[in-house]
Design a protein around this motif. Structure first.
Motif, PDB file in Angstrom:
ATOM      1  N   GLN A 190       1.005  -1.042   0.293  1.00 21.37           N
ATOM      2  CA  GLN A 190      -0.271   0.138   0.139  1.00 21.37           C
ATOM      3  C   GLN A 190       0.973   1.360   0.034  1.00 21.37           C
ATOM      4  OE1 GLN A 190      -3.710   0.280   0.236  1.00 21.37           O
ATOM      5  NE2 GLN A 190      -2.570  -1.603  -0.973  1.00 21.37           N
ATOM      6  N   LEU A 191       1.947   1.321  -1.036  1.00 20.10           N
ATOM      7  CA  LEU A 191       2.494   2.472  -0.956  1.00 20.10           C
ATOM      8  C   LEU A 191       2.256   2.989  -2.649  1.00 20.10           C
ATOM      9  CD1 LEU A 191       5.702   0.297  -0.489  1.00 20.10           C
ATOM     10  CD2 LEU A 191       4.469   2.261   1.224  1.00 20.10           C
ATOM     11  N   PHE A 192       2.681   4.524  -2.390  1.00 17.70           N
ATOM     12  CA  PHE A 192       2.605   5.442  -3.686  1.00 17.70           C
ATOM     13  C   PHE A 192       4.292   4.848  -4.097  1.00 17.70           C
ATOM     14  CE2 PHE A 192      -0.751   7.855  -1.588  1.00 17.70           C
ATOM     15  CZ  PHE A 192      -1.015   8.420  -3.121  1.00 17.70           C
ATOM     16  N   ILE A 193       3.928   5.323  -5.936  1.00 14.87           N
ATOM     17  CA  ILE A 193       5.825   4.690  -6.251  1.00 14.87           C
ATOM     18  C   ILE A 193       5.456   5.506  -7.465  1.00 14.87           C
ATOM     19  CG2 ILE A 193       7.086   3.018  -7.746  1.00 14.87           C
ATOM     20  CD1 ILE A 193       7.081   1.662  -4.871  1.00 14.87           C
ATOM     21  N   PHE A 194       6.860   6.418  -7.534  1.00 18.54           N
ATOM     22  CA  PHE A 194       7.113   7.237  -8.218  1.00 18.54           C
ATOM     23  C   PHE A 194       8.162   7.252  -9.312  1.00 18.54           C
ATOM     24  CE2 PHE A 194       4.060   9.608  -5.161  1.00 18.54           C
ATOM     25  CZ  PHE A 194       2.911  10.372  -6.254  1.00 18.54           C
ATOM     26  N   LEU A 195       8.429   7.310 -10.325  1.00 15.64           N
ATOM     27  CA  LEU A 195       9.724   7.938 -11.008  1.00 15.64           C
ATOM     28  C   LEU A 195      10.149   8.833 -11.200  1.00 15.64           C
ATOM     29  CD1 LEU A 195       8.919   4.072 -13.163  1.00 15.64           C
ATOM     30  CD2 LEU A 195      10.230   3.526 -11.154  1.00 15.64           C
ATOM     31  N   GLN A 196      11.622   8.750 -10.942  1.00 18.69           N
ATOM     32  CA  GLN A 196      11.947  10.846 -11.698  1.00 18.69           C
ATOM     33  C   GLN A 196      12.926  10.079 -13.037  1.00 18.69           C
ATOM     34  OE1 GLN A 196      13.685  12.884  -8.589  1.00 18.69           O
ATOM     35  NE2 GLN A 196      13.721  14.779  -9.420  1.00 18.69           N
ATOM     36  N   SER A 197      13.200  10.560 -13.687  1.00 18.37           N
ATOM     37  CA  SER A 197      13.991  10.142 -14.713  1.00 18.37           C
ATOM     38  C   SER A 197      15.107  11.130 -14.769  1.00 18.37           C
ATOM     39  CB  SER A 197      13.459  10.329 -16.033  1.00 18.37           C
ATOM     40  OG  SER A 197      13.208  11.152 -16.501  1.00 18.37           O
ATOM     41  N   ASN A 198      16.748  11.161 -15.572  1.00 16.57           N
ATOM     42  CA  ASN A 198      17.416  12.031 -15.437  1.00 16.57           C
ATOM     43  C   ASN A 198      17.366  12.814 -15.983  1.00 16.57           C
ATOM     44  OD1 ASN A 198      20.022  10.665 -14.627  1.00 16.57           O
ATOM     45  ND2 ASN A 198      20.963  10.772 -16.396  1.00 16.57           N
ATOM     46  N   ALA A 199      16.227  13.237 -16.614  1.00 13.00           N
ATOM     47  CA  ALA A 199      15.908  14.491 -16.978  1.00 13.00           C
ATOM     48  C   ALA A 199      14.564  15.455 -16.183  1.00 13.00           C
ATOM     49  CB  ALA A 199      14.689  14.672 -18.531  1.00 13.00           C
ATOM     50  N   GLN A 207       7.562  16.323  -5.674  1.00 16.64           N
ATOM     51  CA  GLN A 207       8.630  17.247  -6.142  1.00 16.64           C
ATOM     52  C   GLN A 207       8.153  18.600  -5.402  1.00 16.64           C
ATOM     53  OE1 GLN A 207       6.213  15.864  -8.142  1.00 16.64           O
ATOM     54  NE2 GLN A 207       6.580  17.582  -9.514  1.00 16.64           N
ATOM     55  N   ASP A 208       7.034  18.386  -4.589  1.00 13.07           N
ATOM     56  CA  ASP A 208       6.708  19.623  -4.006  1.00 13.07           C
ATOM     57  C   ASP A 208       7.372  20.224  -2.262  1.00 13.07           C
ATOM     58  OD1 ASP A 208       4.951  20.654  -5.619  1.00 13.07           O
ATOM     59  OD2 ASP A 208       3.379  19.748  -4.668  1.00 13.07           O
ATOM     60  N   PHE A 209       8.027  20.953  -1.959  1.00  8.12           N
ATOM     61  CA  PHE A 209       8.865  21.053  -0.946  1.00  8.12           C
ATOM     62  C   PHE A 209       7.589  21.209   0.656  1.00  8.12           C
ATOM     63  CE2 PHE A 209       9.466  23.796   2.893  1.00  8.12           C
ATOM     64  CZ  PHE A 209      10.717  23.270   3.481  1.00  8.12           C
ATOM     65  N   THR A 210       7.874  20.592   1.676  1.00  6.24           N
ATOM     66  CA  THR A 210       6.269  20.388   2.311  1.00  6.24           C
ATOM     67  C   THR A 210       8.236  20.018   3.776  1.00  6.24           C
ATOM     68  OG1 THR A 210       6.169  17.442   2.527  1.00  6.24           O
ATOM     69  CG2 THR A 210       4.981  19.319   1.633  1.00  6.24           C
ATOM     70  N   ARG A 265      11.541  14.403 -14.968  1.00  4.85           N
ATOM     71  CA  ARG A 265      10.316  14.176 -15.297  1.00  4.85           C
ATOM     72  C   ARG A 265       9.908  13.057 -14.828  1.00  4.85           C
ATOM     73  NH1 ARG A 265       7.410  10.096 -18.567  1.00  4.85           N
ATOM     74  NH2 ARG A 265       5.635  10.630 -18.698  1.00  4.85           N
ATOM     75  N   ILE A 266       8.413  13.520 -13.268  1.00  2.59           N
ATOM     76  CA  ILE A 266       8.317  12.435 -12.934  1.00  2.59           C
ATOM     77  C   ILE A 266       7.163  11.899 -13.309  1.00  2.59           C
ATOM     78  CG2 ILE A 266       6.966  12.588  -9.715  1.00  2.59           C
ATOM     79  CD1 ILE A 266       9.372  14.639  -9.322  1.00  2.59           C
ATOM     80  N   GLU A 267       6.864  10.441 -12.681  1.00  2.00           N
ATOM     81  CA  GLU A 267       5.825   9.423 -13.017  1.00  2.00           C
ATOM     82  C   GLU A 267       5.557   8.612 -11.988  1.00  2.00           C
ATOM     83  OE1 GLU A 267       4.804   5.180 -15.075  1.00  2.00           O
ATOM     84  OE2 GLU A 267       7.300   6.388 -15.864  1.00  2.00           O
ATOM     85  N   ARG A 268       3.933   8.960 -11.866  1.00  2.00           N
ATOM     86  CA  ARG A 268       3.457   8.325 -11.063  1.00  2.00           C
ATOM     87  C   ARG A 268       2.892   6.883 -11.570  1.00  2.00           C
ATOM     88  NH1 ARG A 268      -1.908  10.052  -7.521  1.00  2.00           N
ATOM     89  NH2 ARG A 268      -1.944  10.138  -9.697  1.00  2.00           N
ATOM     90  N   LEU A 269       3.863   5.805 -10.785  1.00  2.63           N
ATOM     91  CA  LEU A 269       3.896   4.544 -11.250  1.00  2.63           C
ATOM     92  C   LEU A 269       2.614   4.070 -10.673  1.00  2.63           C
ATOM     93  CD1 LEU A 269       5.134   2.294 -13.239  1.00  2.63           C
ATOM     94  CD2 LEU A 269       6.181   1.315 -11.083  1.00  2.63           C
ATOM     95  N   TYR A 270       1.993   4.113  -9.118  1.00  2.00           N
ATOM     96  CA  TYR A 270       1.247   3.070  -8.597  1.00  2.00           C
ATOM     97  C   TYR A 270       0.817   4.233  -7.319  1.00  2.00           C
ATOM     98  CZ  TYR A 270      -1.689  -0.095  -6.366  1.00  2.00           C
ATOM     99  OH  TYR A 270      -2.852  -0.008  -5.598  1.00  2.00           O
ATOM    100  N   PRO A 271      -0.614   4.363  -7.176  1.00  4.08           N
ATOM    101  CA  PRO A 271      -1.541   3.683  -7.930  1.00  4.08           C
ATOM    102  C   PRO A 271      -1.694   4.934  -9.302  1.00  4.08           C
ATOM    103  CG  PRO A 271      -2.619   5.317  -5.897  1.00  4.08           C
ATOM    104  CD  PRO A 271      -0.751   5.659  -5.740  1.00  4.08           C
TER     105      PRO A 271
END
Length: 453
Positions: A232-241, A273-276, A243-249
């Motif tokens: 039950q995790l959020f998974i994000f991928l960030q490329s070398n450029a 990518q937002d500051f919190t 670019r952030i993609e949400r893989l799941y969900p």
């Protein structure tokens, strides 16, 4: 007796005589005097006698570290983390939590008096945090060696990775993540493409952002989705450029990435990518009227006492952390931030919380902004939350707006002191000051200062 120094070409030299620590520098190191120079000693506390290794011998000062504690302070304690001696993350664990707060407050006051000739009229109790388990966001470095994963934080004074098995400052839901990732990531076929992981806690789950230097295979992407669903995790991928993609969900309705400010009835949505703020407990105490350890009440709202007739300018507003809380109390708020992405998210948060009395603009706050339409308006309150470099470049323009109250959120005592001197020269007095325990066990010092005209 003349002191002799031992030196080799491979190791720091050791002072054969002991030194007495007189105080602390702005970055938490002990201060002593030796051979007419200031000696900055990492790992030392005031009123201790220590033996040191000198790492650098400059014209006017020396940098050193403790090699032995001869006469320990009553405020010295045993570090909790098993990785303390190697990991560069939490450098003050040898100092009791209460003493850390006392020393940080002394550092801020000393900097103000020494460099700005300014003293606060009132000093509030520090906003306290739990000493451990407070960090809701963290980045893990990675290095692959022949398929084996090294994962953790940077070692002290080095780019080498300290392989961690635990991290006591992580919030409880994140505690399991390093071991979980260390077991799972080596099973991926394109595992060595992953260069770091960022962990973040959400209100009802956890998230992981994986940075990769080349695309992951479809097999690995499918495996990651199963891993995320299982735990039950959020998974994000960030490329070398970047670019952030949400893989799941894939469907955003399944989860909501947010943190809450309960007493203000605010839900703050954010993207990876937002500051919190990493310390939600102190952030909540800064922003809203919730209790911290059943003792500390909101400072920003309490100190400013915003009303429906007040106009507030919130500079470096991020995703609306302060802006929306002030607007909830009826003030008309203008928030300004240098990142268009953060401004867009602040607008999303205003809409999500049914707040119509807050506007947000994107502007580069490191250069003159007096030509901006929002900067030509009068304001009763300015809230300033600048980066470590401070706000010296904008003080002249801010005082030209003649706000009655200016609330300064500082993450650097040195630049706070410099800017306090500038504000004092423009007719403002430092009415209230409080240190904020945003990063226990570290030398980082955060504070809140209220200036009034």
């Amino acid at each position: 007796m003349k002191q002799r120094l031992k030196r080799t070409s491979f190791t720091p030299f050791v002072l054969e005589e002991d030194v007495r620590i007189e105080g602390l520098s702005h970055d938490g190191r002990g201060i002593a005097r030796h051979r007419g120079k200031t000696l900055f000693v990492d790992g030392a506390l005031p009123d201790e006698t220590v033996r040191v290794q000198v790492l650098e011998d400059k014209r006017c000062f020396m940098n050193a570290r403790v090699s032995a504690v001869v006469d320990a302070s009553a405020e010295r304690c045993e570090p909790l983390c098993r990785h303390f001696k190697q990991c560069g993350g939490c450098s003050l664990q040898y100092n009791t939590h209460d003493a850390q707060l006392k020393n940080k407050q002394s550092i801020v006051i000393d900097q103000l008096q020494r460099f700005a000739k300014v003293s606060p009229e009132s000093i509030d109790e520090p906003l306290r945090s739990a000493p451990f388990g407070y960090r809701h966001r963290s980045r893990l470095s990675m290095r692959w060696k022949k398929g084996l994963l090294l994962m953790g934080f940077r070692e002290k004074g080095s780019n080498a990775i300290c392989q961690i098995s635990e991290c006591p400052v992580l919030a409880e839901p994140l505690q399991k993540m390093p071991a979980l990732l260390r077991t799972y990531l080596p099973t991926l076929k394109s595992r060595e493409a992953i260069s770091h992981a960022e962990l973040f806690q959400l209100s009802d789950s956890c998230g992981v952002l994986l940075r990769h230097i080349r695309p992951l295979s479809e097999t690995d992407r499918a495996s990651l989705r199963v891993f995320a669903e299982t735990h039950q995790l959020f998974i994000f991928l960030q490329s070398n450029a970047d670019r952030i993609e949400r893989l799941y969900p894939e469907d955003s309705s399944e989860f909501s990435m947010h943190y809450t400010l309960p007493s203000e009835q605010l839900v703050m949505h954010f993207r990876p990518q937002d500051f919190t703020q990493v310390n939600w407990q102190v952030n909540q105490a800064m922003v809203d009227q919730a209790m911290v350890d059943q003792a500390m009440v909101d400072q920003a709202i309490q100190w400013l006492q915003p009303t429906k007739t007040d106009r507030v300018l919130d500079l470096f507003c991020g995703i609306g952390n302060f802006s929306l809380a002030l607007a909830r109390h009826g003030a008309t708020v203008v928030g300004v931030e240098g990142s268009q992405r953060s401004v867009d998210q602040a607008k999303v948060n205003a809409k999500a919380n049914d707040i119509e009395n807050a506007e947000f603009y994107c502007a580069d706050l490191s250069v003159a902004f007096d030509h901006q339409l929002w900067a030509k308006e009068p304001y009763d309150i300015v809230l300033l939350d600048p980066p470590r470099a401070g706000a010296d470049f904008m003080i002249d323009h801010l005082v030209g707006l003649l706000p009655e109250r200016l609330l300064y959120i500082s993450c650097n005592p040195a630049t706070l002191a410099r800017d306090a001197g500038s504000l004092s020269g423009h007719g403002y007095r430092l009415q209230r000051l409080s240190v904020m325990d945003m990063f226990p066990q570290t030398a980082h010092v955060e504070s809140m200062a209220l200036f009034v005209r």
